[in-house]
Design an enzyme around this catalytic site. Structure first.
Site, PDB file in Angstrom:
ATOM      1  N   LYS A  11       0.819  -1.213   0.000  1.00 42.32           N
ATOM      2  CA  LYS A  11       0.000   0.000   0.000  1.00 42.32           C
ATOM      3  C   LYS A  11       0.861   1.275   0.000  1.00 42.32           C
ATOM      4  CE  LYS A  11      -3.993  -2.199   2.232  1.00 42.32           C
ATOM      5  NZ  LYS A  11      -4.975  -2.084   3.357  1.00 42.32           N
ATOM      6  N   PHE A  59     -15.234   4.114   7.262  1.00 44.64           N
ATOM      7  CA  PHE A  59     -13.885   4.500   6.839  1.00 44.64           C
ATOM      8  C   PHE A  59     -13.707   4.488   5.322  1.00 44.64           C
ATOM      9  CE2 PHE A  59     -13.863  -0.067   7.921  1.00 44.64           C
ATOM     10  CZ  PHE A  59     -13.411  -0.627   6.721  1.00 44.64           C
ATOM     11  N   ARG A 104       2.511  -6.646   8.906  1.00 50.72           N
ATOM     12  CA  ARG A 104       1.857  -5.451   9.472  1.00 50.72           C
ATOM     13  C   ARG A 104       2.464  -5.057  10.819  1.00 50.72           C
ATOM     14  NH1 ARG A 104      -4.298  -7.000   7.492  1.00 50.72           N
ATOM     15  NH2 ARG A 104      -4.334  -5.661   5.636  1.00 50.72           N
ATOM     16  N   ASN A 114      -2.018   0.284   6.730  1.00 46.00           N
ATOM     17  CA  ASN A 114      -1.506  -0.976   7.277  1.00 46.00           C
ATOM     18  C   ASN A 114      -0.648  -1.782   6.296  1.00 46.00           C
ATOM     19  OD1 ASN A 114      -3.571  -1.811   5.685  1.00 46.00           O
ATOM     20  ND2 ASN A 114      -4.754  -2.826   7.290  1.00 46.00           N
TER      21      ASN A 114
HETATM   22  N1  UDP Z   1      -9.599  -0.074   7.395  1.00 49.86           N
HETATM   23  C1  UDP Z   1      -9.676   1.148   8.039  1.00 49.86           C
HETATM   24  N2  UDP Z   1     -10.326   1.206   9.251  1.00 49.86           N
HETATM   25  C2  UDP Z   1     -10.908   0.122   9.832  1.00 49.86           C
HETATM   26  C3  UDP Z   1     -10.824  -1.122   9.166  1.00 49.86           C
HETATM   27  C4  UDP Z   1     -10.172  -1.185   7.958  1.00 49.86           C
HETATM   28  O1  UDP Z   1      -9.172   2.145   7.537  1.00 49.86           O
HETATM   29  O2  UDP Z   1     -11.490   0.248  10.924  1.00 49.86           O
HETATM   30  C5  UDP Z   1      -8.912  -0.177   6.094  1.00 49.86           C
HETATM   31  C6  UDP Z   1      -7.552  -0.877   6.191  1.00 49.86           C
HETATM   32  O3  UDP Z   1      -6.659  -0.264   5.261  1.00 49.86           O
HETATM   33  C7  UDP Z   1      -7.926  -2.286   5.787  1.00 49.86           C
HETATM   34  C8  UDP Z   1      -8.964  -2.027   4.695  1.00 49.86           C
HETATM   35  O4  UDP Z   1      -9.702  -0.919   5.181  1.00 49.86           O
HETATM   36  O5  UDP Z   1      -6.814  -3.034   5.334  1.00 49.86           O
HETATM   37  C9  UDP Z   1      -9.893  -3.171   4.389  1.00 49.86           C
HETATM   38  O6  UDP Z   1     -10.495  -3.591   5.603  1.00 49.86           O
HETATM   39  P1  UDP Z   1     -10.658  -5.130   5.944  1.00 49.86           P
HETATM   40  O7  UDP Z   1     -11.604  -5.230   7.102  1.00 49.86           O
HETATM   41  O8  UDP Z   1     -10.991  -5.895   4.711  1.00 49.86           O
HETATM   42  O9  UDP Z   1      -9.204  -5.532   6.493  1.00 49.86           O
HETATM   43  P2  UDP Z   1      -8.075  -6.460   5.843  1.00 49.86           P
HETATM   44  O10 UDP Z   1      -8.761  -7.577   5.094  1.00 49.86           O
HETATM   45  O11 UDP Z   1      -7.241  -5.579   4.957  1.00 49.86           O
HETATM   46  O12 UDP Z   1      -7.288  -6.980   7.016  1.00 49.86           O
END
Ligand code: UDP
Ligand code: MG
Length: 139
Positions: A11, A59, A104, A114
């Site tokens: 990212k 978000f 991460r 992240n």
């Molecule tokens: N994200 C965020 N705030 C939150 C949760 C997620 O900004 O409270 C962002 C973060 O960059 C994350 C992405 O949204 O990687 C997609 O969220 P997801 O729940 O799919 O998490 P991931 O699968 O990436 O662990």
């Protein structure tokens, strides 16, 4: 991509911090083979499409702004049990909760910034890979 492929992005925060090489080294060391890879940049429109599944979450707007804020590396990875093994390699969404030694834990700034994306299912890995790569760009 049934079963053995996943899709990842390094990212904008991790690219800007100079961590492409460190993260790719961890991916290779964990046994993933790179099937397709490019340095690219999402427009905010394409970030919105990629994350459409999150469009009702609070978000979403910030996520689209962040993901289109700078270059990313997009890649398709291959390994047995790719989805689960890659999620274990990257760690929890929030780096505070990510296990020691995960990507991460080492490189993420926050739950939002992240460092890496990892697909959560075979179906999404297929869709996400196709979002970035034509069949002629995969090896
Ligand atoms: N994200 C965020 N705030 C939150 C949760 C997620 O900004 O409270 C962002 C973060 O960059 C994350 C992405 O949204 O990687 C997609 O969220 P997801 O729940 O799919 O998490 P991931 O699968 O990436 O662990
Ligand atoms: Mg996810």
């Amino acid at each position: 991509m049934a079963g053995n492929r996943t899709f990842t992005m390094i990212k904008p925060d991790a690219v800007a911090a100079g961590n492409i090489g460190n993260i790719l080294a961890m991916i290779n060391k964990a046994g993933f083979k790179i099937i397709a890879m490019k340095l690219t940049k999402l427009s905010s429109e394409n970030a919105g499409k990629f994350y459409a599944v999150h469009s009702s979450r609070p978000f979403y707007g910030e996520l689209c702004d962040y993901m289109s804020s700078g270059p990313i590396v997009a890649a398709i990875l291959e390994k047995e049990n790719a989805i689960e093994d890659f999620r274990n390699l990257i760690g929890a969404t929030d780096p505070v909760n990510a296990a020691e030694g995960t990507i991460r834990k080492l490189y993420a700034n926050s739950i939002a910034e992240n460092a890496v994306h990892g697909s959560d299912s075979d179906e999404n890995a297929q869709m996400e890979g196709s979002f970035f790569f034509s069949q002629f760009e995969r090896f």
